[in-house]
Motif scaffolding. Structure first.
Motif, mmCIF file in Angstrom:
data_model
loop_
_atom_site.group_PDB
_atom_site.id
_atom_site.type_symbol
_atom_site.label_atom_id
_atom_site.label_comp_id
_atom_site.label_asym_id
_atom_site.label_seq_id
_atom_site.Cartn_x
_atom_site.Cartn_y
_atom_site.Cartn_z
ATOM 1 N N GLN A 14 0.839 -1.192 0.000
ATOM 2 C CA GLN A 14 0.000 0.000 0.000
ATOM 3 C C GLN A 14 0.881 1.252 0.000
ATOM 4 N N GLU A 15 0.443 2.241 -0.730
ATOM 5 C CA GLU A 15 1.152 3.524 -0.756
ATOM 6 C C GLU A 15 1.311 4.064 0.665
ATOM 7 N N GLY A 16 2.498 4.573 0.964
ATOM 8 C CA GLY A 16 2.771 5.121 2.281
ATOM 9 C C GLY A 16 3.349 4.120 3.266
ATOM 10 N N ARG A 17 3.172 2.819 2.960
ATOM 11 C CA ARG A 17 3.698 1.780 3.864
ATOM 12 C C ARG A 17 5.144 1.474 3.507
ATOM 13 N N GLN A 81 5.977 4.866 -2.628
ATOM 14 C CA GLN A 81 5.229 5.771 -3.500
ATOM 15 C C GLN A 81 4.874 5.051 -4.806
ATOM 16 N N PRO A 82 3.829 5.492 -5.503
ATOM 17 C CA PRO A 82 3.432 4.818 -6.754
ATOM 18 C C PRO A 82 4.571 4.732 -7.773
ATOM 19 N N GLY A 83 5.439 5.745 -7.809
ATOM 20 C CA GLY A 83 6.565 5.739 -8.737
ATOM 21 C C GLY A 83 7.606 4.693 -8.414
ATOM 22 N N ASP A 84 7.491 4.055 -7.253
ATOM 23 C CA ASP A 84 8.424 2.977 -6.887
ATOM 24 C C ASP A 84 8.048 1.657 -7.554
ATOM 25 N N SER A 85 6.885 1.608 -8.169
ATOM 26 C CA SER A 85 6.465 0.373 -8.849
ATOM 27 C C SER A 85 7.425 0.074 -9.996
ATOM 28 N N THR A 112 4.784 -3.636 -6.696
ATOM 29 C CA THR A 112 3.626 -2.843 -7.099
ATOM 30 C C THR A 112 3.138 -2.069 -5.895
ATOM 31 N N ILE A 113 3.059 -0.746 -6.058
ATOM 32 C CA ILE A 113 2.567 0.109 -4.975
ATOM 33 C C ILE A 113 1.125 0.493 -5.308
ATOM 34 N N ASN A 114 0.228 0.120 -4.431
ATOM 35 C CA ASN A 114 -1.203 0.380 -4.650
ATOM 36 C C ASN A 114 -1.621 1.678 -3.980
ATOM 37 N N PRO A 115 -2.366 2.537 -4.707
ATOM 38 C CA PRO A 115 -2.798 3.810 -4.123
ATOM 39 C C PRO A 115 -3.827 3.614 -3.003
#
Lengths: 115, 116
Positions: A14-17, A81-85, A112-115
């Motif tokens: 999850q994003e932020g984790r 962050q999503p850009g880390d995917s 995969t980073i989920n928003p």
């Protein structure tokens, strides 16, 4: 004989984790370890590295931990962050100072980073 | 700086054909490398060079040849293409001297090769 192994083909966070990617190696001669990030249709780009004389290296949101006795390293990304995917590769080499840095890569972990 | 450039981006070869994958870097790096990446696998070192005129084999050199006549260029030659050489090929370069504790190789965007 796979000298560098990344046993998780994929990871979803999850994003932020915190994202934790793991890597194991078998060759005790390895003295330098690197993490690369790869987006589709691009070459790998360097993220962070660690020498075997250290057990931790930090660079912003990225921290690499090295446990030599367990022959294990991990990459922590916090916050994710999503850009880390991307696909993350662990790599290792020996004789970093004098040698040609012949890198041995793991198979990669798709993060995969989920928003 | 363009960094490391590779041509072509994509190529289809028939079995037995030959081709040269081009790699050029404009960073004046002494070390250059060729890797291949098969689907779902990590990169494997094919050949490397520590400077003009000096090359050496990596982990998977069979079926390939290299030359290094200049600092900038490091072409990879496939003489008799085989289906097993279907892969994505990456060229990389590295500076000779450690400038910081974060020494790394810089990679090109890759050449996707399909041998049918």
């Amino acid at each position: 004989d796979q000298q560098v192994k990344q046993n998780s083909p994929s990871l979803s966070v999850q994003e932020g984790r915190i994202s934790i990617l793991n890597c194991d190696y078998t060759n005790s001669m390895f003295d330098y370890f690197l993490w690369y990030k790869k987006y589709p249709a691009e070459g790998p780009t360097f993220l962070i590295s660690i020498s075997s004389i250290k057990d931790k290296n930090e660079d912003g949101r990225f921290t690499v931990f090295l446990n030599k006795s367990a022959k294990h390293l991990s990459l922590h990304i916090v916050p994710s962050q999503p850009g880390d995917s991307a696909v993350y590769f662990c790599a290792a080499s020996d004789n970093i100072i004098q040698g040609a840095q012949k890198l041995v890569f793991g198979q990669g972990t798709r993060l995969t980073i989920n928003p | 700086n363009a960094g490391v450039t590779q041509t072509p981006k994509f190529r289809i070869l028939k079995i037995g054909q030959s081709m040269t994958l081009q790699c050029t870097q404009d960073m004046n790096h002494n070390y250059m490398y060729w890797y291949r990446q098969d689907p779902g696998m990590g990169l494997k070192l094919i050949y490397y060079s520590v400077g003009a005129g000096i090359t050496d084999k990596g982990e998977v050199p069979n079926g390939y040849n290299v030359s290094r006549s200049t600092t900038e260029d490091f072409p990879l030659r496939l003489e008799l293409a085989a289906p097993s050489q279907t892969s994505v090929y990456f060229c990389a370069s590295r500076d000779l001297f450690l400038r910081s504790s974060q020494e790394t190789q810089y990679f090109g965007p890759g050449t996707r090769l399909l041998v049918l």
